[in-house]
Design an enzyme around this catalytic site. Structure first.
Site, mmCIF file in Angstrom:
data_model
loop_
_atom_site.group_PDB
_atom_site.id
_atom_site.type_symbol
_atom_site.label_atom_id
_atom_site.label_comp_id
_atom_site.label_asym_id
_atom_site.label_seq_id
_atom_site.Cartn_x
_atom_site.Cartn_y
_atom_site.Cartn_z
ATOM 1 N N GLU A 28 19.971 56.703 61.745
ATOM 2 C CA GLU A 28 20.383 57.384 62.838
ATOM 3 C C GLU A 28 21.468 56.174 63.074
ATOM 4 O O GLU A 28 21.093 56.140 65.006
ATOM 5 C CB GLU A 28 19.475 57.473 63.473
ATOM 6 C CG GLU A 28 18.804 59.083 62.763
ATOM 7 C CD GLU A 28 16.994 58.895 63.505
ATOM 8 O OE1 GLU A 28 16.736 58.451 64.850
ATOM 9 O OE2 GLU A 28 16.832 59.815 63.485
ATOM 10 N N PRO A 29 22.662 55.757 62.940
ATOM 11 C CA PRO A 29 23.207 54.452 63.612
ATOM 12 C C PRO A 29 24.146 55.243 64.198
ATOM 13 O O PRO A 29 24.952 56.633 64.412
ATOM 14 C CB PRO A 29 24.252 53.787 62.454
ATOM 15 C CG PRO A 29 24.333 54.895 61.178
ATOM 16 C CD PRO A 29 22.761 55.787 61.719
ATOM 17 N N GLY A 30 24.245 55.181 65.718
ATOM 18 C CA GLY A 30 25.344 55.387 66.530
ATOM 19 C C GLY A 30 26.680 54.831 66.731
ATOM 20 O O GLY A 30 27.313 53.975 66.623
ATOM 21 N N CYS B 32 32.781 52.984 95.133
ATOM 22 C CA CYS B 32 32.471 52.300 97.071
ATOM 23 C C CYS B 32 30.941 51.917 96.626
ATOM 24 O O CYS B 32 30.728 52.632 97.388
ATOM 25 C CB CYS B 32 32.219 53.221 98.162
ATOM 26 S SG CYS B 32 34.234 54.313 98.276
ATOM 27 N N TYR C 28 28.472 54.779 73.972
ATOM 28 C CA TYR C 28 28.110 55.220 74.899
ATOM 29 C C TYR C 28 28.437 54.635 76.366
ATOM 30 O O TYR C 28 28.808 54.248 77.041
ATOM 31 C CB TYR C 28 27.093 54.134 74.863
ATOM 32 C CG TYR C 28 25.708 54.593 74.039
ATOM 33 C CD1 TYR C 28 25.069 56.021 73.927
ATOM 34 C CD2 TYR C 28 25.451 53.735 73.080
ATOM 35 C CE1 TYR C 28 24.106 56.060 73.501
ATOM 36 C CE2 TYR C 28 24.718 53.566 72.110
ATOM 37 C CZ TYR C 28 24.010 54.700 71.950
ATOM 38 O OH TYR C 28 23.106 54.849 70.768
HETATM 39 N N1 LLP Z 1 18.224 57.664 67.379
HETATM 40 C C1 LLP Z 1 17.759 57.663 68.320
HETATM 41 C C2 LLP Z 1 15.483 58.605 67.626
HETATM 42 C C3 LLP Z 1 17.873 57.309 69.256
HETATM 43 O O1 LLP Z 1 17.095 56.620 70.259
HETATM 44 C C4 LLP Z 1 18.690 56.590 69.560
HETATM 45 C C5 LLP Z 1 19.530 55.851 70.653
HETATM 46 C C6 LLP Z 1 20.213 56.381 68.448
HETATM 47 C C7 LLP Z 1 19.187 56.852 67.454
HETATM 48 C C8 LLP Z 1 20.996 55.022 68.010
HETATM 49 O O2 LLP Z 1 21.238 54.587 68.308
HETATM 50 P P1 LLP Z 1 22.405 52.835 68.376
HETATM 51 O O3 LLP Z 1 22.473 52.367 66.352
HETATM 52 O O4 LLP Z 1 23.126 54.178 68.739
HETATM 53 O O5 LLP Z 1 21.971 51.863 68.246
HETATM 54 N N2 LLP Z 1 22.947 53.884 76.104
HETATM 55 C C9 LLP Z 1 22.439 52.295 75.256
HETATM 56 C C10 LLP Z 1 21.626 53.265 74.591
HETATM 57 C C11 LLP Z 1 20.764 54.140 74.222
HETATM 58 C C12 LLP Z 1 20.128 54.340 73.327
HETATM 59 C C13 LLP Z 1 19.351 55.704 72.851
HETATM 60 N N3 LLP Z 1 18.387 55.679 72.212
HETATM 61 C C14 LLP Z 1 23.493 51.573 75.432
HETATM 62 O O6 LLP Z 1 25.033 51.514 75.818
HETATM 63 O O7 LLP Z 1 23.496 50.441 75.592
#
Ligand code: LLP
Length: 445
Positions: free
Chosen positions: A301-303, A370, A399
């Protein structure tokens, strides 16, 4: 690049104006001999001038390249990549990822609607989240998604109640999100594995929940999932997670629960924000290949990994000023547009959209909001800039826009997709009229 902040006291002899080569490569950025920064041949200066600032820009070919690199590192492993929609849910980004074969990981009814609107096959969609509402669970059942990943036995009880009187064409496909207690090193706000954390079902509670699911013909347990945290640069926790889920598979098989189709190791694959190395995909692929159970598919599940490097925030220099020993560059993007520096002290490189070869200065790059927590960079050596010039904030594809707010009644910036040498507006700039439209000055009238 040295990531450590340069104290203002050494501002007399700052060095470094070179563009960060690794980040440029990841983003698909090229600086021409004319000093102009281009993304897939499109001048960022031109986009900033045409559309105004602040503006988010995403590079389609960079997203595709990242997807391919990750998928190729898993060659030989039966796998599916579910893009974590929360990282960047713009419809153009979703459409592009769907076209190259991604599934989707969603966390809300809003995200479900986005992936359905962009043509994702519902069977390639997984729904994670510790607090899904009745309405969200019902929408997921109605859409017939690939898996609803349960995070507690209470959630399963609710889901049983929701489907109780219904005629269902197929059993509801569910997974169990397991809290594996694998230690990781990242920012505490984005750690999600570990004992005292709200996510997932404790390992020792998994067999009981699995038995309950198996006992109800309206459900099919299709996956064991986990998610360790975000921006993990070490591949070993992912391998440990695959191993841990594999162990649970064995336990369940021994109890006769043997039709689980996949294990899902979640997201969190770390990228480079400061030209230090990103996660080693070779090591990740090799490590996973060594432990993976060939009878099940591997889901990820990469974002951030797919979209983070591909995004840039363009901003304009409003003013320069000094206060005490500090030099400030006041720009038109603020913490409401990009909150990561303020919220996590996250580091984002900042470069000129047109290089002028001026000397380097150590500055704070701050927005108009501000509060003093409103900064994009602190004590940062950047080439001297002048009023009206543009800066590019790198690595903001994930993000970035999705965490933007209207704080200070600032409309959110537009989003632009660059692809095949052209750019198109994927979301127009919000208007002030839109900000006011949902409100009533006299709620009693
Ligand atoms: N799967 C689940 C269940 C998750 O909770 C997350 C992210 C992902 C996949 C994807 O994670 P990634 O591959 O993008 O790291 N707002 C924070 C990051 C929060 C991530 C929350 N969960 C930031 O700006 O660093």
């Amino acid at each position: 690049l040295n990531r450590a902040a340069t104290p203002a006291s050494v501002a007399t002899a700052p060095t470094l104006a070179a563009d960060p080569a690794g980040l440029f490569a990841d983003a698909g950025l090229v600086r021409g001999g004319d000093g102009v920064l281009r993304l897939d041949e499109v001048s960022l200066e031109a986009i900033a001038t045409d559309l105004g600032t602040p503006v988010y820009v995403y590079n389609g070919s960079s997203i595709r390249a990242r997807y391919r690199a990750l998928s190729e590192s898993l060659a030989g492993i039966r796998h599916r990549i579910h893009y974590a929609v929360k990282a960047n849910s713009n419809l153009a980004v979703l459409r592009l990822l769907r076209e190259i074969g991604a599934g989707a990981d969603i966390v809300s009814a809003g995200e479900l609607n986005r992936v359905l609107a962009t043509g994702f096959d519902p069977s390639t969609v997984v729904f994670s989240g510790v607090g899904k509402s009745e309405a969200e669970l019902t929408a997921a059942v109605d859409a017939g998604i690939g898996s609803i990943n349960l995070e507690s036995s209470e959630e399963h009880t609710l889901l049983e109640r929701l489907v109780a009187g219904r005629v269902l064409p197929h059993p509801v496909r569910v997974g169990i999100r397991v809290n594996l207690d694998v230690g990781v090193e990242t920012h505490p706000y984005i750690t999600t594995g570990g004992r005292a954390i709200k996510f997932g079902v404790r390992q020792d509670a998994v067999p009981g929940l699995a038995r309950r699911i198996a006992a109800n013909p309206r459900f099919k347990l299709v996956t064991l999932a986990t998610h360790l945290g975000s921006q993990l640069l070490d591949p070993r926790p992912f391998v440990a997670a695959a191993k841990g889920l594999g162990g649970l598979l064995q336990t369940l098989r021994a109890e006769g629960i043997d039709n689980i189709e996949s294990i899902d190791i979640g997201g969190g694959f770390g990228i480079s924000y400061d030209d230090s190395p990103a996660i080693d995909l070779q090591a990740l692929g090799a490590g996973l290949a060594a432990v993976i159970d060939q009878r099940v598919a591997l889901h990820l599940e990469p974002g951030r990994f797919l979209i983070g490097s591909a995004g840039i925030l363009l901003t304009r220099v409003l003013f320069r000023k000094h206060a005490g020993a500090k030099a400030f560059v006041v720009v038109d993007a603020a913490m409401n547009d990009l909150v990561r520096p303020s919220l996590y002290h996250a580091h984002h490189e900042i470069v000129e959209t047109v290089a002028h070869g001026r000397p380097v200065q150590v500055v704070d790059v701050v927005g108009p909001v501000c509060e003093s927590g409103d900064f994009l960079a602190q004590d940062r050596p950047i080439a001297e800039v002048q009023q009206g010039e543009h800066l590019a904030v790198l690595g903001v594809g994930a993000y970035g826009f999705v965490m933007a707010s209207n704080y200070n009644s600032r409309p959110r910036p537009p989003e632009v997709l660059v692809d095949r040498g052209r750019y198109g507006v994927a979301r127009r700039r919000e208007t002030i009229a839109e900000l006011l439209a949902a409100e009533r000055a006299d709620p009693f009238s």
